[in-house]
Design an enzyme around this catalytic site. Structure first.
Site, PDB file in Angstrom:
ATOM      1  N   GLU A   1       0.813  -1.214   0.000  1.00  0.00           N
ATOM      2  CA  GLU A   1       0.000   0.000   0.000  1.00  0.00           C
ATOM      3  C   GLU A   1       0.847   1.264   0.000  1.00  0.00           C
ATOM      4  OE1 GLU A   1      -3.127   0.425  -0.414  1.00  0.00           O
ATOM      5  OE2 GLU A   1      -3.788  -1.647  -0.326  1.00  0.00           O
TER       6      GLU A   1
ATOM      7  N   GLU B   1       7.600 -21.940   7.987  1.00  0.00           N
ATOM      8  CA  GLU B   1       7.991 -21.090   9.109  1.00  0.00           C
ATOM      9  C   GLU B   1       8.954 -21.778  10.075  1.00  0.00           C
ATOM     10  OE1 GLU B   1       4.727 -21.486  12.524  1.00  0.00           O
ATOM     11  OE2 GLU B   1       3.871 -20.786  10.632  1.00  0.00           O
TER      12      GLU B   1
END
Length: 303
Positions: free
Chosen positions: A83, A114
């Site tokens: 953004e 992960e």
């Protein structure tokens, strides 16, 4: 620390019988739990302030901001990073997100990604970070190996390291120069940290980038004067911003924006200080991108 001992993994007594509740009751209890998130974020604002100052300092001297996370934490980092270019006209390289399993894991989970500390190191090495940069490791549990690996590498090269977790005494905090532990407590669904923990982390990332961008001159008053005009909506917003700030008709704002190739900052300075496009650009550059200071300098020099 064992997973079951984490605050985010404990059972929420307010929702112990959520499977017997009506739709309205479920929504009400989720809403009440969500109301506590902003209060918990408020408690860590002193730490967030330190991060903002570090990020704004880094960006102002050529550094970058990196978010590192897995699963929901990685996705939140990506959402905030992507953004920044349309909102503040920044390069896509200025704020980057590094996610366990790659960007494809944003839409489809990559199980086990992960768990590899070494992969976190490798993925961050590929970004060529330096001591000018800030690396924020995000993990609700506070113990994700991928994030720990990334923070270890960031610390090794001298970057500012930040941890963002939702449990106290988190493992990732040990590898951060600025730890943020926003304790959001037991989730509505036990262990579902995409809920309160993720909401808190999203709020904090919004604060970090928004405030840092304000501090490096991307905002005038409360308007996004570095907006990148890439579609009709943003073109209309640019016209509205210039018209609002300078008190000219939208037709005049459009006329000036066409001269500036729809760059809002020089359009504002041109109208507020009555200078040419080239002069406006020069004043903005001299003042490090800050519109208010550019207007003041232009007015003083024209007296």
């Amino acid at each position: 620390m064992k997973l079951t001992n984490l605050a985010t993994e404990k059972r929420n007594q307010h929702t112990a019988h959520i499977d017997t509740m009506s739709t309205k009751e479920i929504l009400n209890v989720i809403n009440k739990e969500d109301m506590t998130v902003a209060q918990r974020v408020q408690q860590v604002l002193p730490q967030v302030e330190k991060v903002v100052d570090a990020v704004s300092h880094a960006l102002s001297r050529g550094g970058k901001l990196f978010y590192v996370g897995a699963g929901t934490s990685g996705r939140i980092g990506i959402m905030d990073a992507v953004e920044c270019p349309p909102t503040f006209s920044t390069s896509p390289e200025l704020v980057q997100a590094v996610m366990a399993g790659g960007t494809g894991a944003f839409v489809q989970a990559v199980e086990g990604a992960e768990d590899e500390e070494e992969r976190g190191i490798e993925d961050l090495e590929k970004r060529n970070i330096t001591d000018l940069d800030v690396v924020i490791g995000i993990a609700a549990s506070g113990r994700t190996p991928y994030v720990i690996g990334a923070l270890k590498h960031a610390k090794k090269v001298g970057a500012v390291t930040v941890s963002l977790s939702s449990n106290l005494d988190s493992a990732i905090s040990k590898f951060a120069s600025i730890p943020i532990e926003v304790e959001t407590g037991p989730e509505v669904l036990t262990g579902s940290t995409r809920m309160k923990a993720a909401t808190a982390h999203k709020m904090i990332l919004n604060m970090i980038t928004t405030t840092a961008m304000i501090k490096i001159g991307k905002v005038y008053e409360n308007l996004m004067v570095d907006v990148k005009v890439s579609n009709k909506k943003l073109k209309d917003r640019a016209i509205s911003i210039v018209s609002t700030i300078t008190n000219v008709a939208e037709e005049k704002a459009t006329e000036i924006l066409e001269i500036t190739n729809f760059e809002v900052k020089p359009a504002i300075v041109m109208l507020k200080a009555n200078v040419s496009f080239e002069e406006a650009q020069s004043y903005i550059t001299q003042e490090g991108g800050f519109v208010r200071e550019a207007i003041e300098r232009a007015r003083k020099e024209r007296v």
